[in-house]
Design a protein around this motif. Structure first.
Motif: not given
Length: 284
Positions: A116-127, A136-144
């Motif tokens: 889940s942490q690797y997925a969060a990093v991927y999503n945040l870098i892509e965004a 924004p909610q996707q950014i928020i969820d991954n940052k959390v």
């Protein structure tokens, strides 16, 4: 736009799976093609640089929430300096060579710690690197997800949401959120600072930029609030001519019908009317 996570493009997961494959091949007493792939693609390459960013965020730490957020933001900013063309080519070639040596479906079946942490990093870098508007909610969820991993404790999700929205309000990165930037630039050409009411309007605009119905309802609701506030403030204005002009302004505030979409001009009008209300309150 919502970022769709891809294991095939997640540099952190690719590296972890290659390392697991090396271990599996070694235990099975096989020559491991994965060793050569790690040396080839994670030596001096853009993949190696991006993998370091993943490791920076996924490796165990115990920071305060404020430091962790600064840490995340700095790492995301570092991702902007990667050569995206070279990175895409390296990932494509790596996947191609993995297919040549292994059953790709079996290769990606292995369980990954900190998935889940690797997925969060991927999503945040892509965004962070996207030129399109990202929800924004996707950014928020991954940052959390990352903040709780780095701080090793539960974080205040509402606080994270507020800070992410503040980032959107300050954002100025190409055409990443072009509609918002154009809107804000138009408004800032006349007004330097935003009140709390104006910030709320912009936050709602950002959150619902693709939800035309909800955004229209929000704008119409604010028009009603503004009409009520101006009508209450008119008697406090001593100049009769100004009172007449304010009464005329109120008549211009007409709700949008169901066939109309919210345009920049509508939101700018809200910002200007709230500015007017603040000025009227100041002279009471």
């Amino acid at each position: 736009m919502k970022i769709k996570h891809s294991k095939f493009k997640n540099t952190g997961i690719l590296f972890e799976l290659l390392v697991r494959q090396i271990a599996s091949d070694t235990v099975s007493n096989k020559d491991s093609a994965a060793i050569g792939l790690v040396k080839k693609y994670f030596g001096k390459s853009e993949l190696a640089k991006e993998y370091k960013l993943y490791q920076t965020l996924v490796s165990p730490k115990s920071l305060s929430e404020a430091k962790a957020e600064t840490f995340i933001n700095s790492t995301l900013d570092a991702s902007l300096r990667l050569n995206k063309t070279a990175l895409r080519k390296e990932k494509y070639n790596l996947i191609k060579e993995i297919r040549d040596h292994y059953d790709i479906e079996e290769f990606f079946k292995a369980k990954i710690n900190n998935y889940s942490q690797y997925a969060a990093v991927y999503n945040l870098i892509e965004a962070h690197n996207s030129l399109e508007f990202v929800a924004p909610q996707q950014i928020i969820d991954n940052k959390v997800t990352l903040l709780e991993h780095i701080t090793r404790k539960e974080v205040d999700k509402e606080g994270v949401k507020d800070r992410v929205m503040e980032e959107y309000l300050k954002m100025d990165k190409g055409s990443r959120i072009l509609a918002y930037r154009v809107l804000l630039e138009k408004f800032n050409s006349k007004y330097a600072n935003l009140s709390d009411a104006q910030k709320l309007v912009l936050k709602e605009y950002i959150n619902n930029i693709t939800n035309t119905t909800q955004l229209r309802e929000y704008v119409n609701k604010n028009f009603t609030v503004i009409v009520d506030q101006i009508n209450k403030l008119i008697p406090s204005v001593s100049d009769k001519t100004t009172q007449i002009k304010l009464a005329e302004v109120v008549t211009l505030l007409q709700p949008l019908d169901k066939t109309q979409t919210v345009k920049d001009e509508n939101v700018i009008s809200l910002l200007q009317y709230y500015q007017l209300i603040d000025e009227l309150k100041a002279i009471k």
